[in-house]
Design an enzyme around this catalytic site. Structure first.
Site, PDB file in Angstrom:
ATOM      1  N   GLU A 327      70.370  10.216  28.976  1.00 26.67           N
ATOM      2  CA  GLU A 327      70.883  10.832  27.733  1.00 26.67           C
ATOM      3  C   GLU A 327      71.371  12.240  28.040  1.00 26.67           C
ATOM      4  OE1 GLU A 327      67.291  10.506  25.295  1.00 26.67           O
ATOM      5  OE2 GLU A 327      68.107   8.671  24.447  1.00 26.67           O
ATOM      6  N   CYS A 414      64.436   9.594  16.675  1.00 27.36           N
ATOM      7  CA  CYS A 414      64.722  11.024  16.520  1.00 27.36           C
ATOM      8  C   CYS A 414      65.909  11.294  15.605  1.00 27.36           C
ATOM      9  CB  CYS A 414      64.972  11.642  17.890  1.00 27.36           C
ATOM     10  SG  CYS A 414      66.090  10.677  18.929  1.00 27.36           S
TER      11      CYS A 414
HETATM   12 ZN   LIG Z   1      68.187  11.385  18.538  1.00 28.25          ZN
END
Ligand SMILES: [Zn+2]
Length: 811
Positions: A327, A414
């Protein structure tokens, strides 16, 4: 500066406190003072309040995230309870904290006794899960003998790797301050301060060292400091930032994934492989600490890092974090479209950071980046109905991958929580203020009461149809005639400068220029850091009229961005456009070519996607015939705002449109493989099974589509093509998905072979050549022809690493 800082700590004196109040030179006008009432943002903020926040709380309950606190409390009280299992992720607590933060912002502007009572109930549950000395982390407290494997058997020992103990607390602090500000209730703040006091007793100069493996606590501690005036919290934030780096004795030291490869003051770029959300939160925390301490070393580092991102690492949608693996940020100019990761949280973090950079420097270039992200790659993260979310925000899609549709929730959740807190606080990004100066940064219909440092209040009422129209009327009403400077931002896109860097430029110059008037009289466009300063004595009823022409523009990327060569993006005002399948002939857009000669026009469609300006023109559809010749078919073309895609079902989407054939992707002629039905021995983890037949080839700039069996290892798996009728096959080729070089968990398999269906029996093909396992290339095999209705690619996985497949062809 550093010497000074340590001196403060060693003497334990209140030196820092004496230099207060020190904070950002420009202060944001709080969102509670800015009442948005337009047709664009007000409905989104209301959807967030009425739909997304309750929906996300519901998911927190439904997925056991609230229950984690209840079970931790039972463990602390010594009560029997059934399930002692730790939460799936040690950061699941933050999903509750984040939605409390979002709800608090909503409560700040909209009383809702039911919501407030619900949050009070949650806070009681959180408080009951707090250990007597202040420690709060359900992943350990539920069963300290068997904590989450990422947590380590001792507190804090795995923090630099993956325990997320400090990450959880950072989100707690943000929520606690938000709830205190909203309601005046100290309940959550007191819980937060007990944890912060435990941190202060445990860590710091002369005590233990620590820094967060996932940043955000720096921002949270800064907020605790602003709320309490207690310098311990600011000192702790700076201690954690300064401890970070390869010299640290903490686990994780030197790791670029968590931005610990260098001391923060020595960092000069958003390093490739560095986790993007962590980076954005760290830079935001550094900005806060720099503002609060005056540390110029931090500012110097941030300026360099910002240049790196703005010049080399930002998608045209404002998305950051190009790589799925880790990520993370990619190398300079590594900005792929289909595989662009661009996590929604990273977009939120990018806006936190750029807003803070503006508050430090009062320069509109940061708002240019913030606005680009805000109107494009950030709000794309939530559906128009407020109930589904993107984790990834790619710039091109087949519609077949799971990531091509928003999802109601995620295992790692998230992004939805971040949407709730960001959307609720959008009005706080509109204005800045310092002494008797005001900065007007964003244009949206609103009424704001801005307190000047001389005690006067200036009311600004904005009337505009932005982002669809560039006319903005601002009526300025002081409580009494008052001298003040109103700095009016002229966005870069209105000055032929889509980015404050050479990363993107408009294909041509627009002759249409912005105009500014006060009470009907023109004001010269004298720009300073992107603003025209109107310095006058304001009287009741003064009117500022800004006009920002919004022609449809073609955007071109720096030639070093390989993925965008020979392509254009479309932008109008701050909005970046995408062509989506549903608006275009045959449900296809990735086969289109948009010639430079095609005239593009804009049209407002009140009925479409809650009301959007669409862009129309003529495109050319390309398709290959059986002989491989490319056929060109002119057809009408429609593009919609990028943020609004994927609200009407699954299908293709593209932002960067080819302008000529070399960059284009004609529709392939159907093959035996592409027409077959695909099945697999076990469901893919990443991607969809049909990726193997979709002709989305891996290239130098884009890894194409794939599916993988991560994290299965050592087993024998298969993927199968079933044909409509028996066909003769004699050749096959396979392209393995291998992300091991970028730190992923997939590589080529141990071995493979081709089987065919003979009656009801699977038999290996005969006289097959060697079954290759080369990476980054097709592995071809020829065999004795068989006539069959189905073939299988049987794969023996390595024991140590999983595998995946990009493409598999048979003929
Ligand atoms: Zn996130």
């Amino acid at each position: 500066m550093k010497t000074f800082f340590w001196a403060v700590l060693i003497t334990g004196g209140p030196l820092i406190a004496q230099t207060l109040p020190r904070d950002y030179p420009v202060r944001p006008v709080p969102f509670t003072a800015v009442h948005v009432n337009d047709q664009f943002w007000a409905p989104k903020i209301e959807t967030n309040r009425k739909v997304t926040i309750p929906f996300a709380f519901g998911k927190d309950e439904e997925t056991g995230r609230v229950d984690n606190f209840i079970r931790a409390a039972k463990a602390l009280r010594g009560e029997p309870f059934e399930d002692h299992k730790y939460p799936p992720y040690p950061f699941d607590d933050t999903d509750v904290y984040k939605v409390i933060e979002g709800a608090s912002y909503a409560l700040s502007v909209h009383a809702d006794p039911k919501l407030e009572a619900y949050v009070d109930g949650l806070i009681a549950k959180i408080g009951a899960a707090q250990e007597p000395d202040g420690y709060l982390y359900t992943a350990r407290t539920i069963d300290p003998q068997h904590p989450h494997p990422w947590s380590g058997t001792e507190r804090w020992t795995m923090e630099g790797i993956n325990s997320h103990e400090l990450y959880d607390l950072g989100h707690l602090y943000e929520a606690a301050v938000a709830y205190y500000d909203a309601t005046g209730k100290r309940s959550l703040l007191d819980i937060a301060l007990r944890t912060a006091n435990l941190l202060d007793q445990t860590f710091g100069p002369g005590k233990r060292e620590i820094w967060p493996g996932h940043q955000i606590i720096e921002m949270g501690l800064a907020k605790l400091y602003r709320t309490t005036d207690d310098p311990r919290y600011l000192n702790l934030a700076k201690f954690m930032l300064d401890s970070r780096g390869p010299q640290s004795s903490e686990r994780g030291a030197g790791n670029r994934y968590v931005e610990a490869h260098l001391k923060v003051t020595q960092q000069t770029e958003a390093v490739a492989g560095g986790h993007a959300v962590r980076a954005m939160y760290m830079y935001s925390g550094m900005a806060d600490v720099a503002a609060l301490t005056g540390d110029q070393e931090y500012v110097g580092a941030l300026d360099k890092i910002w240049e790196n991102v703005a010049y080399k690492k930002l998608h045209v949608t404002g998305g950051v974090g190009a790589r799925a693996a880790g990520e993370s940020f990619g190398e300079n100019y590594e900005l792929p479209n289909m595989s662009a990761y661009n996590e929604t949280c990273a977009a939120v973090g990018n806006d936190y950071w750029n807003h803070r950079m503006f508050l430090l420097h009062a320069d509109s270039k940061y708002i240019d980046v913030m606005e680009r992200t805000l109107y494009n790659g950030l709000i794309s993260g939530v559906s128009l109905d407020g109930k589904t979310f993107f984790y990834q925000n790619p710039l091109e899609a087949t519609g077949n991958a799971g990531k091509d549709q928003r999802s109601p929730w995620f295992g790692v959740a998230c992004c939805p929580g971040n949407i709730t807190r960001f959307m609720a606080s959008v009005p706080g990004y509109v204005y800045g203020q310092k002494e008797n100066a005001i900065w007007v940064n964003l244009y949206m219909g609103n009424s704001a009461d801005i307190k000047l440092d001389n005690g006067r209040t200036l009311k600004i009422v904005q009337e505009t149809k932005y982002p669809w129209e560039g006319a903005v009327k601002m009526t300025v009403t002081p409580d009494q005639a008052s001298a003040a400077v109103v700095n009016v931002r002229i966005p870069g896109w209105a000055r032929n400068e889509p980015m404050p860097s050479d990363l993107y430029r408009f294909a041509d110059r627009s002759a249409a220029t912005p105009t500014l008037k006060v009470n009907g009289k023109s004001v010269p466009m004298k720009l300073d850091k992107g603003y025209v300063a109107i310095n006058r004595t304001w009287r009741k009823g003064d009117v500022v009229e800004l006009n920002l022409p919004m022609p449809v523009r073609r955007v071109v990327a720096n030639d070093l961005v390989a993925a965008d060569r020979g392509r254009v993006a479309i932008q109008r005002g701050p909005i970046v456009y995408a062509a989506e399948w549903v608006d275009n002939p045959n449900g296809k857009v990735r086969n289109l070519l948009l010639p430079d000669s095609s005239k593009l026009t804009a049209e407002f469609r009140p009925d479409l996607l809650n009301g959007v300006e669409v862009v129309k023109g003529q495109a050319v559809a390309l398709a290959k015939d059986a002989q491989g010749t490319v056929k060109r078919t002119p057809e009408p073309f429609t593009a919609i705002p990028y943020y609004a895609w994927a609200n009407r079902g699954k299908g293709e989407m593209i932002v960067w449109l080819p302008t000529s054939e070399p960059a284009a992707r004609p529709t392939p002629y159907p093959t035996l493989s592409s027409r077959a039905k695909v099945t697999t021995s076990r469901p893919p983890h990443g991607g969809t099974a049909t990726a193997v037949q979709d002709n989305e080839e891996p290239t130098a700039t884009d890894p194409g589509t794939h599916f993988d069996w991560w994290n299965t290892r050592g087993t024998t798996e298969w993927v199968q093509y079933t044909f409509d009728k028996p066909h003769s096959v004699s050749r096959s080729e396979v392209f393995w998905y291998d992300d091991s070089a970028k730190g992923g968990g997939c590589a080529v398999p141990a071995s493979w072979r081709i089987l065919y269906l003979d009656g009801n029996e699977w038999k290996p093909v005969e006289n097959a050549g060697p079954y290759g396992v080369a990476k980054g290339a097709y592995n071809q095999v020829a065999f004795q022809p068989v006539t069959t209705s189905a073939v299988r690619l049987e794969v023996k996985l390595q024991d140590q690493i999983s595998t995946g497949i990009n493409k598999w062809h048979v003929e």
